[in-house]
Enzyme design. Structure first.
Site: not given
Length: 330
Positions: A74, A306
């Site tokens: 993060e 993707h």
């Protein structure tokens, strides 16, 4: 514009692509709440590691467990996002400084600064609202928008040699319509990811439990929850979201192939034909990749790719729009 300005814009576009990729990895690795506060992590600028830092983190966030790997994922995303914000600000001031910059470049640079600020707020709300799906989807779309506008800014700033494009006025509306279809597909993918709906639709080409599909459940918003991590919507709602994403993928595929074919017939220039065929190639690869992800039960790296392919497909469409709407006028 100067060579330095163009290089800076190009670097910022590459950095934006990296930030989008890191954001997708953060989401897919379930590290979105790796740091429970913002912009730091447990009150520190880095992930707490020393014993006194961990003790301070426990005092500030009682009951929270410091997960080093997720926290670093993060924070690395935040570091790169913050760097992108500084570079976009520099681009804006450089555009204002050079009188040779046209109004479109100045206006686009200013818009990017506003979007970066709003994107930072969405990043904060993503954490403080514990991954509320609407905020998460907005954050994803914001990243794609910033990447697209930086790419457009680079295309406008580099001022390539004009390419003769004629007889495409009637196809500009179709191009815009296809772009909107693609944006809707990306938004559906973001909504699917924000609600952790990927594993709820197994089997190809339709879901194994397709009888649970409910059109009305698509409009069901997540109920209020202390945390939205791993999703709160019912199984049939998430299945329906995923199935609609697959169906709209077929609509997107047909629309892009139709547009590429129409433009290929209308434009004889080989350089332009290479540009307009790229979205067709990418959308075919994206559909095949989506099928592979379902077949191999949603592996992280394939799912991440993707997301990257979706960004590349969007940028290829932005380039087509630039050719038809801007370069042909120049």
């Amino acid at each position: 514009m100067t060579q330095g300005f163009r290089r800076l814009v190009f670097m910022s576009a590459l950095l934006a692509a990296l930030v989008v990729t890191l954001g997708a990895y953060t989401r897919l690795s379930n590290a979105g709440l790796g740091c429970p506060d913002w912009p730091g992590c447990y009150g520190f600028l880095t992930v707490p590691n020393e014993s006194h830092e961990l003790m301070s983190a426990q005092q500030k966030f009682p009951g929270a467990e410091v997960h080093q790997k997720k926290a670093w994922i993060e924070m690395i995303h935040r570091y790169f996002a913050g760097s992108l914000g500084l570079i976009v600000a520099a681009i804006f001031f450089m555009a204002l400084r050079y009188s040779s910059a046209n109004k479109n470049i100045k206006g686009l640079s200013g818009l990017l600064v506003v979007l970066i600020i709003f994107q930072a707020m969405l990043g904060m709300w993503t954490v403080t609202m514990n991954l509320q799906p609407l905020v998460v989807m907005g954050h994803l779309l914001g990243g794609f928008t910033i990447l697209s506008l930086l790419t457009l800014l680079w295309l406008k700033a580099r001022q390539p040699a004009a390419v003769p494009i004629a007889h495409v006025a009637g196809l500009r509306f179709l191009t815009l319509a296809v772009l909107l279809i693609l944006i809707l597909q990306i938004a559906l993918g973001g909504w699917l990811a924000a609600n952790y709906a990927a594993p709820h639709c197994r089997g190809l080409p339709l879901c194994e439990n397709g009888e649970l599909f409910s059109l009305s459940s698509l409009f069901q918003l997540p109920h209020s929850s202390a945390s939205y991590e791993f999703g709160v919507l019912p199984f049939e709602t998430r299945l329906s979201i995923h199935l609609v994403h697959r169906i709209w993928a077929m609509v997107t595929l047909c629309a892009i192939l139709l547009l590429s074919w129409r433009l290929y017939r209308a434009i004889p220039d080989k350089r332009v034909r290479a540009v307009i065929m790229l979205p067709a190639i990418l959308v075919l690869c994206q559909v095949l990749l989506g099928g592979a992800i379902v077949h191999w039960q949603f592996p992280l790296l394939l799912t991440l790719f993707h997301n990257v392919m979706a960004a590349l497909l969007l940028l290829s469409m932005v380039r087509v729009c630039y050719l038809l709407f801007y370069q042909s006028k120049e």
